[in-house]
Structure formats: structure tokens, C-alpha cells
Design an enzyme around this catalytic site. Structure first.
Site: not given
Length: 426
Positions: A261, A276, A348, A351, A390
Site C-alpha cells: 500500500r 503502517r 485495529e 476489519s 500488527r
């Protein structure tokens, strides 16, 4: 992608749904484009009908030896034939405009989704586990660097910011986490493991709605290919342009892959550490269902993702995202947030979203009901099961010891060759 017929039938409901995402009304603009499209279609149909009728009348005129009328009809047929390509091109352009406009509009939230503009309005469902007392907890990057097992400088020299080099037992721990998750989902949760392509074409990215709106968040590998931002793209597109039998549903697949990403909109956020990154590993869950089973499957998927954290004994909480915080394709999303001691908060880690037929329309993915009557669009769901990077952060921080070593969670010991503790490399 939305169905223009449903928008036409109930424009007010469509606009109310968009308003919950703070988007201005769009139905009037879409209906106006569609009316132009339908007018051109009607004109083309009239032209074709007249051309067919005139062609028949030519024969009748010739049979009646009315050469003047036959000549006039032949001229009319020729003119209609000559005019058709321009009208067809006009239709293609207006259809492309309608598709492009629809492609920029997000999915409509389900009625049960809470209202709100951003994450502050998300609704907590439950918490599982209690954070353990850690005196002066260190951040994962401090722990990893002190152990000599995470090297950000080496990654920066070769790739720049937002990359990391994992070494030794931390590299093995990341691999162990991915293997543990995949084994759990395939052996106990009924998912089929897939090793999908990491490079996909425009059509696949469009199908899951990464394109065109979010092109800046992606990495383009070449003129023809994109690096996947999540295995959701590859897994969901397995049913692209397919017609499944109802007996094949639900289809449940999982993959553990590198993901890429650009993080174009995250300047200044999580600049240190592994939270991130431009490249990270994630175990993805995708389900394809009949429409009446989608919400039930959503709850099941959430339970599968939560079980990963339960087995790792990591404290977490689960929230329902409000309308303003949901992803573009989602009708409803649950976020699972894991406890990070160094930040003294939940972050988070997964999701889980139900998308209805929004992605299926973009992919033309359908199923044939058991009664054999026609076809319907499938419903798609996706969720992290979970983000491996994560999870690595969470294990490092939650299992840290006072001496800076990391205890290995019991669920991972067999994957770590029986290792009890990660210590500084000698």
C-alpha cells in the site's frame, strides 16, 4: 456498483443512504445520464425497426414494379445504416459515463449501522481479555531494535521509509503467526487455502473497488499490473465473470500474502515501527454467499477472526463502524482492535465487512438459484484473519518481559520449534 434501476425506482432512499456518508444527493445526476442513455437506446431501436420494415417494403415495391418507391426505400435503408454507427458511438459514450459515475459512489450503509461522521461515533460491542500489568512498557520497535532483530535502517537504505527488515526469531515469529492463522482457518473454520497472484490487472482492482477512486493508494508495478493491497482483491476475483450453482455457496477462501500500500493519505501517522508499512503480511478471509445468508456469514467471519486473538491470548475489543468511518465497498463493518501496551490503547488489527452485491456487480459474479430460475448476483464479504504484521506488534508488546525478552505465546510454540523466549541474538 449500484443498480441504476433501483436508483430510478427509489431515488430518495438512495440519497438518504449517501447522506449518512456525508455525500451530497446523486440520484438526479445519475437519472439524467440514464435518461439520455435510454433515449439513445430508443432511437436506435426505432432506427432498426424502420430499417427492417423499409427493407421488406423494398421487396414489395419491386414486386409491384414500383421502381421509384423501391429506389426511395433503398436510399432510406442506406441512410439509416449510415446513421447507426454515430448513434451506437453516442450510446457507448453515455454508458461509459454512467458506469464511471456509478463507480465513484460508495456502497449504502445498512439500516442497522450507527450514524456518525468518523471513528468517534463507532459503537463498542464487547471486550475480551484484560491487559496485563507491564511496568514502563516498551514499544515494539524499541524491543525489536534492542534485540537486534528488527532493522529499520537497513530497510531504509534499500527501500526508503515505511519498510523493515526482520531477522532471526522475530522473522520466524512473523512466519509462525501466519502459519498458525492459516492452519486455524483451514482446519477448524472451513476455509480453503489459496495461493493467489500478487499482481493483478485493472479489471480485478476495479472489481473490488480499489480502482478508480483509490488509485493513489496503490502501487502500480507496470502498465499492465498492480501489486495487491490485500488478498481480498485476488480471492474475491476468483468468482469474476462466473455463474456459480447455489449448492457451491457459501464459498470460503483464505490466503496469507504480502500486501502493498502506498499509504498516500497517512503522512505523519505511525511513522515509526511496523503499524503502517508499504509492505506487510496479512491473512485474508473472503466469503461468497447467497443474498439471504450474507449477514449470518458476517457474524461467522467475525467470530473466526476473533478466535485468532483468543488463541494468542491478546486483549481486544470489537466495534461496529459508523456510516462515516466505513470503507468504500462496505454495507457494514466490524473492526477488531488489539491492545497495545506502549500506546495504552486499542488499535485495529482486523476489519470484517459485508458488501452485498456491490462488488459482484463490478465483477459480474452471479449464481443460479436452486430452482433454476434465472441468475442473481452473489454477495461478497471480506475480513482480515488477521493482519500478521500488527499481530506481531501485539505479541512483542503484550509478551515483553522486564529484561527486554519476549515470551512466546503457547499457541505459537510448536511453530517456533518449542522456543520459550526470544532473546537478543548473540
Amino acid at each position: 456498483m449500484h443498480d441504476i434501476r433501483l436508483i430510478r425506482d427509489d431515488p430518495d432512499s438512495f440519497d438518504r443512504g449517501l447522506a449518512r456518508r456525508a455525500i451530497t444527493p446523486q440520484s438526479a445526476r445519475l437519472i439524467a445520464i440514464d435518461e439520455r442513455r435510454r433515449e439513445i437506446i430508443g432511437r436506435l431501436q426505432t432506427m432498426q425497426e424502420r430499417r427492417n420494415a423499409a427493407s421488406k417494403e423494398v421487396g414489395q415495391a419491386k414486386a409491384a414494379k414500383d421502381e421509384a418507391r423501391a429506389a426511395a426505400l433503398i436510399e432510406e435503408v442506406g441512410r439509416l445504416k449510415q446513421d447507426a454507427p454515430a448513434a451506437e458511438a453516442e450510446l457507448a459514450a453515455i454508458e461509459q459515463e454512467l458506469t464511471a459515475t456509478l463507480a465513484e459512489i460508495p456502497n449504502i450503509p445498512l439500516a442497522e449501522v450507527p450514524d456518525g461522521p468518523d471513528e468517534t461515533a463507532n459503537v463498542e460491542l464487547h471486550r475480551v481479555g484484560s491487559p496485563r500489568e507491564i511496568h514502563d512498557p516498551k514499544a515494539h520497535y524499541e524491543l525489536g531494535e534492542a534485540l537486534g532483530l528488527i532493522d529499520f535502517e537497513a530497510a531504509s537504505r534499500m527501500s526508503g521509509a515505511r519498510f523493515a527488515v526482520l531477522k532471526g526469531q522475530v522473522a520466524r515469529l512473523e512466519r509462525a503467526l501466519a502459519s498458525f492463522m492459516l492452519d486455524l482457518h483451514t482446519s477448524e473454520h472451513g476455509y480453503t487455502e489459496i495461493a493467489p497472484p500478487l499482481l493483478v490487472r485493472d479489471e480485478a482492482m476495479f472489481g473490488t473497488a480499489q480502482l478508480p477512486k483509490f488509485a493513489d493508494d496503490q502501487f502500480r508495478a507496470s502498465f499492465d499490473f498492480w501489486l495487491i493491497p490485500t488478498a481480498e482483491v485476488s480471492l474475491t476475483n476468483l468468482v469474476r465473470e462466473q455463474i456459480l450453482g447455489e449448492a457451491e455457496l457459501p464459498l470460503r477462501v483464505t490466503a496469507g500474502t504480502p500486501c502493498f500500500r502506498a499509504e498516500a493519505g497517512s503522512a505523519g501517522r505511525d511513522t515509526r515501527g511496523l503499524i503502517r508499512q508499504h509492505q506487510f503480511t496479512k491473512v485474508e478471509l473472503v466469503s461468497v454467499t447467497a443474498p439471504d445468508k450474507a449477514l449470518e456469514e458476517h457474524e461467522r467471519m467475525l467470530a473466526c477472526a476473533e478466535e485468532v486473538l483468543k488463541r494468542l491470548d491478546l486483549p481486544f475489543r470489537t466495534v461496529t463502524l459508523c456510516a462515516g468511518d466505513m470503507g468504500f465497498s462496505s454495507q457494514k463493518t466490524y473492526d477488531i482492535e488489539v491492545w497495545l501496551p506502549a500506546q495504552n490503547t486499542y488499535r485495529e488489527i482486523s476489519s470484517c465487512s459485508v458488501c452485498g452485491d456491490f462488488q459482484a456487480r463490478r465483477m459480474n459474479a452471479r449464481f443460479r438459484p436452486a430452482d433454476g430460475k434465472g441468475t442473481r448476483f452473489v454477495h461478497t464479504l471480506n475480513g482480515s484473519g488477521v493482519a500478521v504484521g500488527r499481530a506481531l506488534v501485539a505479541v512483542l508488546e503484550n509478551y515483553q518481559e522486564e529484561d527486554g525478552s519476549i515470551a512466546v505465546p503457547p499457541a505459537l510454540k510448536s511453530y517456533m520449534g518449542g522456543l520459550e523466549r526470544i532473546e537478543r541474538a548473540s
